[in-house]
Design a protein around this motif. Structure first.
Motif, PDB file in Angstrom:
ATOM      1  N   ILE B 278       0.844  -1.195   0.000  1.00 48.99           N
ATOM      2  CA  ILE B 278       0.000   0.000   0.000  1.00 48.99           C
ATOM      3  C   ILE B 278       0.878   1.242   0.000  1.00 48.99           C
ATOM      4  N   VAL B 279       0.601   2.146  -0.932  1.00 53.89           N
ATOM      5  CA  VAL B 279       1.284   3.435  -1.001  1.00 53.89           C
ATOM      6  C   VAL B 279       0.253   4.514  -0.694  1.00 53.89           C
ATOM      7  N   VAL B 280       0.573   5.393   0.253  1.00 53.87           N
ATOM      8  CA  VAL B 280      -0.356   6.450   0.626  1.00 53.87           C
ATOM      9  C   VAL B 280       0.264   7.811   0.332  1.00 53.87           C
ATOM     10  N   ILE B 281      -0.498   8.645  -0.364  1.00 54.58           N
ATOM     11  CA  ILE B 281      -0.069  10.016  -0.643  1.00 54.58           C
ATOM     12  C   ILE B 281      -1.101  10.931  -0.013  1.00 54.58           C
ATOM     13  N   ASN B 282      -0.668  11.724   0.984  1.00 52.11           N
ATOM     14  CA  ASN B 282      -1.616  12.575   1.693  1.00 52.11           C
ATOM     15  C   ASN B 282      -0.860  13.765   2.258  1.00 52.11           C
ATOM     16  N   LYS B 283      -1.505  14.933   2.230  1.00 51.48           N
ATOM     17  CA  LYS B 283      -0.781  16.101   2.732  1.00 51.48           C
ATOM     18  C   LYS B 283      -0.794  16.161   4.252  1.00 51.48           C
ATOM     19  N   ASP B 284      -1.696  15.372   4.873  1.00 52.13           N
ATOM     20  CA  ASP B 284      -1.764  15.377   6.336  1.00 52.13           C
ATOM     21  C   ASP B 284      -0.912  14.224   6.890  1.00 52.13           C
ATOM     22  N   ASP B 294       2.728   0.754   3.422  1.00 53.83           N
ATOM     23  CA  ASP B 294       4.113   0.314   3.324  1.00 53.83           C
ATOM     24  C   ASP B 294       5.013   1.483   2.941  1.00 53.83           C
ATOM     25  N   TYR B 295       4.527   2.296   2.006  1.00 53.82           N
ATOM     26  CA  TYR B 295       5.275   3.474   1.572  1.00 53.82           C
ATOM     27  C   TYR B 295       4.355   4.679   1.637  1.00 53.82           C
ATOM     28  N   GLY B 296       4.923   5.824   1.995  1.00 54.04           N
ATOM     29  CA  GLY B 296       4.095   7.019   2.090  1.00 54.04           C
ATOM     30  C   GLY B 296       4.819   8.239   1.550  1.00 54.04           C
ATOM     31  N   ILE B 297       4.053   9.150   1.007  1.00 57.28           N
ATOM     32  CA  ILE B 297       4.595  10.452   0.624  1.00 57.28           C
ATOM     33  C   ILE B 297       3.696  11.501   1.251  1.00 57.28           C
ATOM     34  N   VAL B 298       4.281  12.343   2.096  1.00 56.06           N
ATOM     35  CA  VAL B 298       3.516  13.437   2.685  1.00 56.06           C
ATOM     36  C   VAL B 298       3.643  14.625   1.739  1.00 56.06           C
ATOM     37  N   GLY B 299       2.523  15.009   1.162  1.00 53.98           N
ATOM     38  CA  GLY B 299       2.584  16.136   0.236  1.00 53.98           C
ATOM     39  C   GLY B 299       1.252  16.341  -0.448  1.00 53.98           C
ATOM     40  N   ASP B 300       1.131  17.472  -1.108  1.00 50.90           N
ATOM     41  CA  ASP B 300      -0.095  17.843  -1.804  1.00 50.90           C
ATOM     42  C   ASP B 300      -0.232  16.989  -3.082  1.00 50.90           C
ATOM     43  N   ALA B 301      -1.354  16.317  -3.214  1.00 47.59           N
ATOM     44  CA  ALA B 301      -1.569  15.433  -4.364  1.00 47.59           C
ATOM     45  C   ALA B 301      -1.331  16.164  -5.686  1.00 47.59           C
ATOM     46  N   PHE B 302      -1.726  17.434  -5.731  1.00 50.93           N
ATOM     47  CA  PHE B 302      -1.627  18.172  -7.001  1.00 50.93           C
ATOM     48  C   PHE B 302      -0.178  18.450  -7.385  1.00 50.93           C
ATOM     49  N   GLU B 303       0.731  18.365  -6.407  1.00 46.63           N
ATOM     50  CA  GLU B 303       2.150  18.494  -6.739  1.00 46.63           C
ATOM     51  C   GLU B 303       2.795  17.124  -6.897  1.00 46.63           C
ATOM     52  N   VAL B 304       2.426  16.191  -6.003  1.00 42.79           N
ATOM     53  CA  VAL B 304       3.129  14.904  -5.960  1.00 42.79           C
ATOM     54  C   VAL B 304       2.772  14.025  -7.164  1.00 42.79           C
ATOM     55  N   VAL B 305       1.486  13.946  -7.520  1.00 35.87           N
ATOM     56  CA  VAL B 305       1.097  13.004  -8.578  1.00 35.87           C
ATOM     57  C   VAL B 305       1.726  13.361  -9.925  1.00 35.87           C
ATOM     58  N   PRO B 306       1.691  14.644 -10.347  1.00 38.26           N
ATOM     59  CA  PRO B 306       2.371  14.953 -11.614  1.00 38.26           C
ATOM     60  C   PRO B 306       3.866  14.607 -11.581  1.00 38.26           C
ATOM     61  N   LYS B 307       4.490  14.821 -10.414  1.00 39.89           N
ATOM     62  CA  LYS B 307       5.915  14.459 -10.305  1.00 39.89           C
ATOM     63  C   LYS B 307       6.103  12.950 -10.435  1.00 39.89           C
ATOM     64  N   LEU B 308       5.192  12.196  -9.838  1.00 41.06           N
ATOM     65  CA  LEU B 308       5.279  10.736  -9.931  1.00 41.06           C
ATOM     66  C   LEU B 308       5.116  10.282 -11.378  1.00 41.06           C
ATOM     67  N   ILE B 309       4.197  10.939 -12.097  1.00 39.64           N
ATOM     68  CA  ILE B 309       3.973  10.584 -13.502  1.00 39.64           C
ATOM     69  C   ILE B 309       5.239  10.848 -14.311  1.00 39.64           C
ATOM     70  N   ASP B 310       5.839  12.032 -14.099  1.00 41.44           N
ATOM     71  CA  ASP B 310       7.069  12.360 -14.835  1.00 41.44           C
ATOM     72  C   ASP B 310       8.185  11.376 -14.505  1.00 41.44           C
ATOM     73  N   ALA B 311       8.310  11.073 -13.203  1.00 39.33           N
ATOM     74  CA  ALA B 311       9.393  10.176 -12.781  1.00 39.33           C
ATOM     75  C   ALA B 311       9.174   8.775 -13.342  1.00 39.33           C
ATOM     76  N   PHE B 312       7.906   8.351 -13.428  1.00 38.99           N
ATOM     77  CA  PHE B 312       7.646   7.015 -13.960  1.00 38.99           C
ATOM     78  C   PHE B 312       8.013   6.964 -15.434  1.00 38.99           C
ATOM     79  N   LYS B 313       7.614   8.026 -16.175  1.00 38.28           N
ATOM     80  CA  LYS B 313       7.933   8.066 -17.616  1.00 38.28           C
ATOM     81  C   LYS B 313       9.441   8.040 -17.818  1.00 38.28           C
ATOM     82  N   ALA B 314      10.150   8.815 -16.988  1.00 41.38           N
ATOM     83  CA  ALA B 314      11.604   8.881 -17.118  1.00 41.38           C
ATOM     84  C   ALA B 314      12.231   7.521 -16.816  1.00 41.38           C
ATOM     85  N   SER B 315      11.702   6.840 -15.783  1.00 41.73           N
ATOM     86  CA  SER B 315      12.312   5.567 -15.376  1.00 41.73           C
ATOM     87  C   SER B 315      11.957   4.452 -16.344  1.00 41.73           C
ATOM     88  N   ALA B 316      10.855   4.603 -17.066  1.00 43.60           N
ATOM     89  CA  ALA B 316      10.439   3.548 -17.998  1.00 43.60           C
ATOM     90  C   ALA B 316      11.221   3.637 -19.302  1.00 43.60           C
TER      91      ALA B 316
END
Lengths: 245, 317
Positions: B278-284, B294-316
């Motif tokens: 389970i990965v949780v992304i939440n600003k609180d 299991d893994y967590g990112i504390v942060g605003d979804a509107f900032e974190v998700v686009p970064k995750l998308i870019d990072a996934f594209k780069a890593s793929a």
């Protein structure tokens, strides 16, 4: 139409689960009990809606001791016409279903409904066992139920989608989300429930399985936090550490 | 005695959950020192023989139009007769929607105890399954000689044994059973159907409105994941009800569950707590979901998700 709705008494969703007697018994201390949500929200409410449009009666049935009467009265407050409690300690799905089938055998119900599963043992078996014992068709995991004359038309979940099936009465149905919306009992319903019939009948059936031991899941390790500015680390961990992508 | 496994097919082909249940049943049979027989409906002999790889030594292949649409009573009659034919005391099925509908009927016909939703290989006479919506496990024992075990899909995994199976025609008697008429089969179409998805990306009220789901869908597409949502999101019609995971919606057990902007109420956890990761992304940082993650990112979804998308594209790449 004559409906029978099977309701189970389950611990409230937010209950903290604990066990006693060497982890062989579910501990009921301080537990708030409710009607199993799938039985109440979907099966009972849809039966009431169909009765309201087509006429007939809705009976609820529960297997359990007198302590279950409070939960049964709630089903009457929501709108069931009467209730039957089969006075036996519930032990497994097979025993509960057999008790209900034995009771329903000569009652000529047009439709018997259950929720898709209970939230305590998550078995999803009672409806099918009742159907087999009574030699009736069974439609599981239904998210829609309508009548076309004396034919029930249902939408049910299948792997990878849904299917629409038709079946003549009588039949057994297990209900899930989509079939109806939760109804909150009003004051009038609560007052009426006090005087509606709650008939207690005897029954006997044997369980075919038993629980030898319960166990709580292993404590989850602490969450691994990843810096929001280094999102590549998440993909790296999911690929190489957890190996799920 | 032997072990019988039901090999569910769809339009003449087996699914992953079928190979999983056959390899599970092989382990049950091995533990009991028994041979494994499979029963399949309306598949070619070549397809039936595939089950040898996953541990079946014999396949009873039934060709009968009465089994082309699903009816719980007719399926149960065919499987129970196959169990008698194979001399099986143990019947194993996958706890798919169809499995849930007919397996208890087989138990009645065989006078067998049944345990459904089993998540582990049995030890002796004991089978383990999650109970209380995943908040505990229970070890069930059978009080009967005959047993029916319905295993939870995606709980054991597929195992190949590299054997081969003989295939024989089997003709159960299926006349005179009043069943249902299948009028229409609607496949989920597009995307991955949620209940059997291995990867799921889910979002909650933290996304503020349905217009913001584009990034969730993009992330899901990149991963080949299904999309899901929390109950408030379905109740306010931001997303369709069939995407609602949780206590009163769909219960899932994917390999990966990514939750964005979901606080993790106990009702939601009840539907996802069997996920492997389970990965949780939440600003609180105090969101209760982090305790189940299991893994967590504390942060605003509107900032974190686009970064995750870019990072996934780069890593793929």
């Amino acid at each position: 139409m004559k409906f029978l709705v099977c309701i189970s008494k389950t611990p409230d969703t937010t209950t903290k689960i604990s066990f006693s007697e060497g982890d062989t018994k579910f501990s009921e201390d301080g537990v708030q009990f409710i009607i199993n949500p799938y039985d109440e929200w979907y099966a009972l409410v849809r039966a009431l809606e169909l009765k309201e449009s087509l006429g007939g009666s809705v009976t609820v049935v529960n297997v359990g001791p007198a302590a279950n009467d409070a939960v049964i009265r709630k089903a009457l407050a929501i709108g069931a016409d009467d209730a039957v409690r089969i006075d036996a300690e519930p032990q497994d799905a097979f025993q509960v279903a057999e008790l209900i089938a034995n009771y329903a055998g000569d009652q000529a119900y047009d439709m018997i409904l259950t929720g898709k599963e209970t939230i305590d043992y998550n078995g999803a078996m009672v409806g099918a066992i009742i159907a087999e014992k009574m030699n009736l068709p069974f439609i599981s995991l239904a998210s829609k139920l309508d009548m076309e004359g004396s034919t029930a038309v249902l939408e049910r979940e299948i792997q990878g989608g849904k299917e629409v099936v038709a079946c003549d009465l009588p039949l057994v149905v297990s209900a899930q989300k989509g079939m109806a919306e939760q109804r909150i009992p009003n004051m009038r319903g609560i007052m009426q429930a006090r005087t509606k019939p709650l008939n207690v009948v005897a029954g006997e059936a044997a369980a075919k399985t038993s629980v030898a031991k319960y166990q709580l899941p292993a404590e989850k390790g602490a969450v691994k936090l990843i810096d929001a500015d280094n999102p590549a680390e998440l993909w790296d961990l999911l690929r190489n550490d957890a190996k799920v992508i | 005695m032997s072990v019988l496994v039901f090999a569910e097919s769809f339009n003449g082909a087996f699914k992953k959950s079928t190979f999983e249940v056959v390899s599970y049943a092989k382990r049950v049979a091995d533990a009991q020192g028994d041979a494994l027989t499979a029963v399949a409906f309306n598949v070619s002999d070549a397809e039936a023989a595939e089950l040898g790889k996953y541990g079946a030594s014999n396949v009873l292949n039934v060709s009968n139009d009465a089994l082309s649409g699903f009816d719980s009573g007719i399926y149960a009659a065919a499987v129970a007769q196959a169990a008698q034919q194979a001399g099986a005391a143990t019947v194993v099925v996958s706890n798919t929607p169809n499995g849930k509908a007919f397996a208890p009927r087989v138990a009645v016909k065989l006078n067998a105890g049944i345990v459904s939703g089993v998540s582990e290989v049995p030890t002796g006479n004991t089978v383990r399954k999650p109970v209380f919506s995943g908040k505990a496990y229970a070890d069930f024992t059978f009080n009967t000689e005959h047993k029916v075990i319905a295993i939870q899909p995606n709980s054991i995994g597929i195992q190949e044994f590299g054997g081969s199976a003989s295939v024989e025609a089997f003709s159960p008697s299926l006349d005179g059973i009043r069943g249902v008429t299948v009028r229409e089969v609607k496949s989920a179409g597009g995307g991955v159907p949620l209940p059997e998805a291995e990867l799921v990306v889910s979002a909650g009220r933290g996304l503020k409105g349905p217009e913001n789901w584009g990034m969730i869908e993009e992330l899901a597409d990149l991963l080949g994941a299904a999309t899901a949502c929390s109950r408030p999101v379905a109740d306010t019609h931001w997303r369709p009800h069939h995407e609602h995971v949780g206590q009163t919606g769909v219960a899932i057990r994917p390999n990966l569950y990514i939750a964005v902007g979901i606080s993790g109420a106990i009702q939601h956890l009840a539907g996802v707590n069997q996920s492997k990761v389970i990965v949780v992304i939440n600003k609180d940082p105090e969101a209760p979901f982090f305790k189940a993650a299991d893994y967590g990112i504390v942060g605003d979804a509107f900032e974190v998700v686009p970064k995750l998308i870019d990072a996934f594209k780069a890593s793929a790449n």
